[in-house]
Scaffold this active site. Structure first.
Site, PDB file in Angstrom:
ATOM      1  N   LYS A   1      -2.609 -52.451  73.162  1.00  0.00           N
ATOM      2  CA  LYS A   1      -1.225 -52.065  72.856  1.00  0.00           C
ATOM      3  C   LYS A   1      -1.052 -50.597  73.220  1.00  0.00           C
ATOM      4  O   LYS A   1      -1.750 -49.738  72.668  1.00  0.00           O
ATOM      5  CB  LYS A   1      -0.980 -52.277  71.353  1.00  0.00           C
ATOM      6  CG  LYS A   1       0.479 -52.389  70.968  1.00  0.00           C
ATOM      7  CD  LYS A   1       0.583 -52.879  69.535  1.00  0.00           C
ATOM      8  CE  LYS A   1       1.945 -52.613  68.936  1.00  0.00           C
ATOM      9  NZ  LYS A   1       2.018 -52.970  67.525  1.00  0.00           N
TER      10      LYS A   1
ATOM     11  N   ARG B   1      10.537 -56.592  56.518  1.00  0.00           N
ATOM     12  CA  ARG B   1      11.886 -56.134  56.836  1.00  0.00           C
ATOM     13  C   ARG B   1      12.742 -57.354  57.120  1.00  0.00           C
ATOM     14  O   ARG B   1      12.206 -58.446  57.267  1.00  0.00           O
ATOM     15  CB  ARG B   1      11.872 -55.253  58.079  1.00  0.00           C
ATOM     16  CG  ARG B   1      11.231 -53.931  57.840  1.00  0.00           C
ATOM     17  CD  ARG B   1      10.812 -53.311  59.103  1.00  0.00           C
ATOM     18  NE  ARG B   1       9.682 -54.011  59.662  1.00  0.00           N
ATOM     19  CZ  ARG B   1       8.939 -53.551  60.676  1.00  0.00           C
ATOM     20  NH1 ARG B   1       9.249 -52.411  61.241  1.00  0.00           N
ATOM     21  NH2 ARG B   1       7.909 -54.226  61.124  1.00  0.00           N
TER      22      ARG B   1
ATOM     23  N   SER C   1       8.940 -48.229  63.909  1.00  0.00           N
ATOM     24  CA  SER C   1       8.414 -47.140  64.732  1.00  0.00           C
ATOM     25  C   SER C   1       8.960 -47.252  66.156  1.00  0.00           C
ATOM     26  O   SER C   1       9.222 -46.235  66.808  1.00  0.00           O
ATOM     27  CB  SER C   1       6.888 -47.188  64.766  1.00  0.00           C
ATOM     28  OG  SER C   1       6.367 -47.011  63.484  1.00  0.00           O
TER      29      SER C   1
HETATM   30  P1  ADP Z   1       2.061 -53.282  62.965  1.00  0.00           P
HETATM   31  O1  ADP Z   1       1.907 -53.028  64.434  1.00  0.00           O
HETATM   32  O2  ADP Z   1       0.807 -53.725  62.265  1.00  0.00           O
HETATM   33  O3  ADP Z   1       3.272 -54.087  62.559  1.00  0.00           O
HETATM   34  P2  ADP Z   1       3.526 -51.019  61.922  1.00  0.00           P
HETATM   35  O4  ADP Z   1       3.110 -49.611  61.851  1.00  0.00           O
HETATM   36  O5  ADP Z   1       4.711 -51.338  62.756  1.00  0.00           O
HETATM   37  O6  ADP Z   1       2.245 -51.806  62.394  1.00  0.00           O
HETATM   38  O7  ADP Z   1       3.761 -51.589  60.487  1.00  0.00           O
HETATM   39  C1  ADP Z   1       2.760 -51.579  59.496  1.00  0.00           C
HETATM   40  C2  ADP Z   1       3.298 -52.305  58.273  1.00  0.00           C
HETATM   41  O8  ADP Z   1       4.373 -51.570  57.737  1.00  0.00           O
HETATM   42  C3  ADP Z   1       3.839 -53.701  58.584  1.00  0.00           C
HETATM   43  O9  ADP Z   1       3.544 -54.548  57.496  1.00  0.00           O
HETATM   44  C4  ADP Z   1       5.311 -53.499  58.686  1.00  0.00           C
HETATM   45  O10 ADP Z   1       6.034 -54.667  58.329  1.00  0.00           O
HETATM   46  C5  ADP Z   1       5.513 -52.413  57.652  1.00  0.00           C
HETATM   47  N1  ADP Z   1       6.711 -51.633  57.958  1.00  0.00           N
HETATM   48  C6  ADP Z   1       6.977 -50.896  59.052  1.00  0.00           C
HETATM   49  N2  ADP Z   1       8.215 -50.356  58.974  1.00  0.00           N
HETATM   50  C7  ADP Z   1       8.730 -50.782  57.801  1.00  0.00           C
HETATM   51  C8  ADP Z   1       9.985 -50.615  57.134  1.00  0.00           C
HETATM   52  N3  ADP Z   1      10.986 -49.934  57.682  1.00  0.00           N
HETATM   53  N4  ADP Z   1      10.145 -51.203  55.945  1.00  0.00           N
HETATM   54  C9  ADP Z   1       9.158 -51.934  55.396  1.00  0.00           C
HETATM   55  N5  ADP Z   1       7.965 -52.168  55.958  1.00  0.00           N
HETATM   56  C10 ADP Z   1       7.753 -51.591  57.144  1.00  0.00           C
END
Ligand code: ADP
Length: 162
Positions: free
Chosen positions: A42, A91, A129
């Site tokens: 990734k 989410r 993100s």
């Molecule tokens: P991944 O690539 O494992 O999804 P992320 O950094 O995008 O990694 O997310 C890590 C965790 O945080 C995941 O469980 C994701 O659902 C949660 N997460 C990310 N952004 C939010 C948000 N805005 N609200 C709630 N949970 C979030």
């Protein structure tokens, strides 16, 4: 049995959504490790080392949170650090199907592991993100989405990649 929780993810970069979940988690668990996934397949904007440093800054004052990185299977990492809870966020509805599958697969690979899912405050329900990276790349204001120290890191990074 003592509860040890891992909050795994890419955190590329950490956002107010992640921090919202973390604040909720601190009320539930005494021992939390944020574990940054090292995924060579990734393409990330920030290196793992940069992401770890940014998380450290953004979580100053959050109490006893550890920050680590891991590669390979999450269940293997959980076994290694003797964790029995995985924290994940939900989410809107987009996360549900993937997380449901992962929870059942992880459990079948490692029975003692339980997944805990949390919903963020409504204003962060649509925050990710990837949207932060997109807005920042186009020169938009991301200060509503990430802490000030991350705004600065994004500005620096965009100067170098654009
Ligand atoms: P991944 O690539 O494992 O999804 P992320 O950094 O995008 O990694 O997310 C890590 C965790 O945080 C995941 O469980 C994701 O659902 C949660 N997460 C990310 N952004 C939010 C948000 N805005 N609200 C709630 N949970 C979030």
């Amino acid at each position: 049995m003592k509860t040890k929780a891992i909050y795994p993810g890419s955190f590329d970069p950490i956002t107010f959504g992640h921090l919202d979940l973390l604040k909720r988690s601190c009320k539930l668990f005494d021992d939390i490790t944020i574990a940054v996934v090292v995924n060579p397949h990734k393409k990330a904007l920030f290196t793992v080392e940069e992401r770890v440093a940014m998380i450290k800054k953004a979580t100053k004052g959050y109490g006893n949170i550890k920050i680590d990185k891991f590669d390979g299977l999450l269940v293997d990492y959980a076994k290694k650090v003797k964790a029995n809870v995985i924290i994940r966020g939900l989410r809107a509805i987009a996360d549900f199907e993937y997380e449901f599958q992962m929870a059942l697969v992880n459990r079948s690979l490692y029975k003692p592991l339980d997944m805990v899912y949390m919903m963020p405050s409504v204003e962060y329900t649509y925050l990710s993100s990837s949207i932060v990276r997109e807005v920042a790349a186009l020169g938009g204001d991301v200060s509503k989405f990430v802490p000030a120290c991350i705004v600065e890191s994004l500005k620096e990074k965009m100067k170098n990649v654009c």
